[in-house]
Enzyme design. Structure first.
Site, PDB file in Angstrom:
ATOM      1  N   GLY A  34       0.819  -1.212   0.000  1.00  0.00           N
ATOM      2  CA  GLY A  34       0.000   0.000   0.000  1.00  0.00           C
ATOM      3  C   GLY A  34       0.845   1.250   0.000  1.00  0.00           C
ATOM      4  O   GLY A  34       2.083   1.200   0.030  1.00  0.00           O
ATOM      5  N   SER A  35       0.159   2.402  -0.017  1.00  0.00           N
ATOM      6  CA  SER A  35       0.888   3.674  -0.122  1.00  0.00           C
ATOM      7  C   SER A  35       1.669   3.975   1.158  1.00  0.00           C
ATOM      8  O   SER A  35       2.731   4.604   1.100  1.00  0.00           O
ATOM      9  CB  SER A  35      -0.096   4.806  -0.423  1.00  0.00           C
ATOM     10  N   THR A  36       1.185   3.526   2.315  1.00  0.00           N
ATOM     11  CA  THR A  36       1.924   3.763   3.562  1.00  0.00           C
ATOM     12  C   THR A  36       3.152   2.860   3.613  1.00  0.00           C
ATOM     13  O   THR A  36       4.238   3.293   4.013  1.00  0.00           O
ATOM     14  CB  THR A  36       1.010   3.534   4.795  1.00  0.00           C
TER      15      THR A  36
ATOM     16  N   GLY B 272      -5.976  -2.625  -1.185  1.00  0.00           N
ATOM     17  CA  GLY B 272      -5.064  -2.808  -2.319  1.00  0.00           C
ATOM     18  C   GLY B 272      -5.112  -4.226  -2.874  1.00  0.00           C
ATOM     19  O   GLY B 272      -4.247  -4.615  -3.662  1.00  0.00           O
TER      20      GLY B 272
ATOM     21  N   GLY C 296      -7.072  -4.828   2.762  1.00  0.00           N
ATOM     22  CA  GLY C 296      -7.392  -5.379   1.446  1.00  0.00           C
ATOM     23  C   GLY C 296      -7.815  -4.325   0.436  1.00  0.00           C
ATOM     24  O   GLY C 296      -8.173  -4.666  -0.696  1.00  0.00           O
TER      25      GLY C 296
ATOM     26  N   ALA D 270      -3.253  -0.277   7.006  1.00  0.00           N
ATOM     27  CA  ALA D 270      -4.623  -0.771   7.232  1.00  0.00           C
ATOM     28  C   ALA D 270      -5.597   0.224   6.625  1.00  0.00           C
ATOM     29  O   ALA D 270      -5.283   1.405   6.474  1.00  0.00           O
ATOM     30  CB  ALA D 270      -4.897  -0.921   8.729  1.00  0.00           C
TER      31      ALA D 270
ATOM     32  N   GLU E 234      -1.102 -10.879   2.521  1.00  0.00           N
ATOM     33  CA  GLU E 234      -0.818 -10.115   3.749  1.00  0.00           C
ATOM     34  C   GLU E 234      -1.098 -10.968   4.989  1.00  0.00           C
ATOM     35  O   GLU E 234      -0.308 -10.977   5.937  1.00  0.00           O
ATOM     36  CB  GLU E 234      -1.664  -8.831   3.777  1.00  0.00           C
TER      37      GLU E 234
ATOM     38  N   ASP F 177       2.812  -3.320   8.024  1.00  0.00           N
ATOM     39  CA  ASP F 177       1.791  -3.129   6.988  1.00  0.00           C
ATOM     40  C   ASP F 177       0.834  -2.011   7.395  1.00  0.00           C
ATOM     41  O   ASP F 177       0.725  -1.652   8.577  1.00  0.00           O
ATOM     42  CB  ASP F 177       1.024  -4.444   6.777  1.00  0.00           C
TER      43      ASP F 177
HETATM   44  C1  5RP Z   1      -3.601  -3.559   0.834  1.00  0.00           C
HETATM   45  C2  5RP Z   1      -3.878  -3.127   2.208  1.00  0.00           C
HETATM   46  C3  5RP Z   1      -3.326  -1.825   2.655  1.00  0.00           C
HETATM   47  O1  5RP Z   1      -2.548  -2.019   3.778  1.00  0.00           O
HETATM   48  C4  5RP Z   1      -4.452  -0.887   2.968  1.00  0.00           C
HETATM   49  O2  5RP Z   1      -5.298  -0.814   1.833  1.00  0.00           O
HETATM   50  C5  5RP Z   1      -3.937   0.504   3.333  1.00  0.00           C
HETATM   51  O3  5RP Z   1      -3.368   1.093   2.214  1.00  0.00           O
HETATM   52  P1  5RP Z   1      -2.774   2.555   2.238  1.00  0.00           P
HETATM   53  O4  5RP Z   1      -1.546   2.520   3.066  1.00  0.00           O
HETATM   54  O5  5RP Z   1      -2.493   2.836   0.766  1.00  0.00           O
HETATM   55  O6  5RP Z   1      -3.820   3.478   2.787  1.00  0.00           O
HETATM   56  O7  5RP Z   1      -4.519  -3.793   2.991  1.00  0.00           O
HETATM   57  O8  5RP Z   1      -4.256  -4.752   0.512  1.00  0.00           O
END
Ligand code: 5RP
Length: 227
Positions: A33-35, A105, A103, A91, A111, A89
């Site tokens: 994900g972006s984070t 992404g 999920g 969320a 994951e 990771d």
């Molecule tokens: C990907 C995920 C990501 O951790 C979740 O969607 C958060 O993403 P972001 O950091 O881009 O807000 O579960 O499957």
């Protein structure tokens, strides 16, 4: 007067803070994900200082694998590793008990597999992700394609409205059904119940593999929540 930090800046902040949870010389579990992209950027900077900062990574998606490999990180298959110290990771939502919806992404299955290898799940998120009750974010569910309509009908009985995510095939060749209208209390039980629906590969509730720590990016800096 200082300008408030953007969501992107908050993600950068927590991505960097997560480095403190990486045991030098270890193999680290990496989410998607972006984070997480910000965490991988921070990892890149740390590796420039010390090329032995980590021994390698187990990745939860093709996307993260590509970014890690660009940095020269050795990405190991999950099946070659018996345990990881830490899994980092993001969320889509996290509640005050550390249970999450993930999920967004579409990487939820891998994951959950990599999270399950790890002793500690460190969630990195900006403060918009902290919620009282899970479910405002549409719940992603990875499903075997032939079961999609059946799974949607099963969710209707639970009060949810499911919709197949358009143009999305997971890294495992499956579909994502996004479910709106749920208020998920009792996340553990909910996760187990949904796992019983035939055709469900993975539900995006992470209660059994909940976060041990959440590094939350706030206007006041990184807040550490432990569960
Ligand atoms: C990907 C995920 C990501 O951790 C979740 O969607 C958060 O993403 P972001 O950091 O881009 O807000 O579960 O499957």
């Amino acid at each position: 007067m200082s300008t408030p930090m953007t969501q992107d800046e908050l993600k950068t902040l927590v991505g960097r803070a997560a480095l403190d949870y990486v045991q030098p010389g270890s193999i680290v579990g990496v989410g998607t994900g972006s984070t997480v992209d910000k965490f991988i950027d921070a990892l890149g900077a740390a590796l420039q200082q010390n090329p032995a900062f980590i021994a390698g990574a187990v990745s939860s998606s093709v996307r993260s694998t590509e970014r890690l490999e660009k940095l020269g990180v050795k990405v190991m298959p999950a099946e070659s590793v018996t345990a990881l110290g830490v899994y980092i990771d993001g969320a889509d939502e996290i509640n005050h008990q550390g249970a999450m919806i993930k999920g967004g992404g579409a990487a939820l299955t891998r994951e959950k597999i990599v999270a399950d290898l790890a002793d500690k799940f460190v969630c990195i998120a900006d403060e918009s992700k902290l919620v009282q009750t899970l479910g405002k974010f549409p719940l992603p569910v990875e499903v075997i394609p032939m079961a999609a309509a059946q799974v949607i009908r099963a969710f209707a009985k639970l009060g949810g409205v499911g919709k197949v995510r358009e143009g999305c095939t997971t890294d495992n060749g499956n579909l994502i059904v996004d479910v709106t209208g749920l208020q998920i209390t009792g996340a553990d039980r909910f996760e187990s119940d949904v796992n019983q629906i035939p055709g469900v590969v993975t539900v995006g509730v992470f209660a059994r593999n909940k976060a041990a720590v959440c590094l939350l990016g706030t206007a006041q800096g990184v807040k550490t929540l432990t569960f």
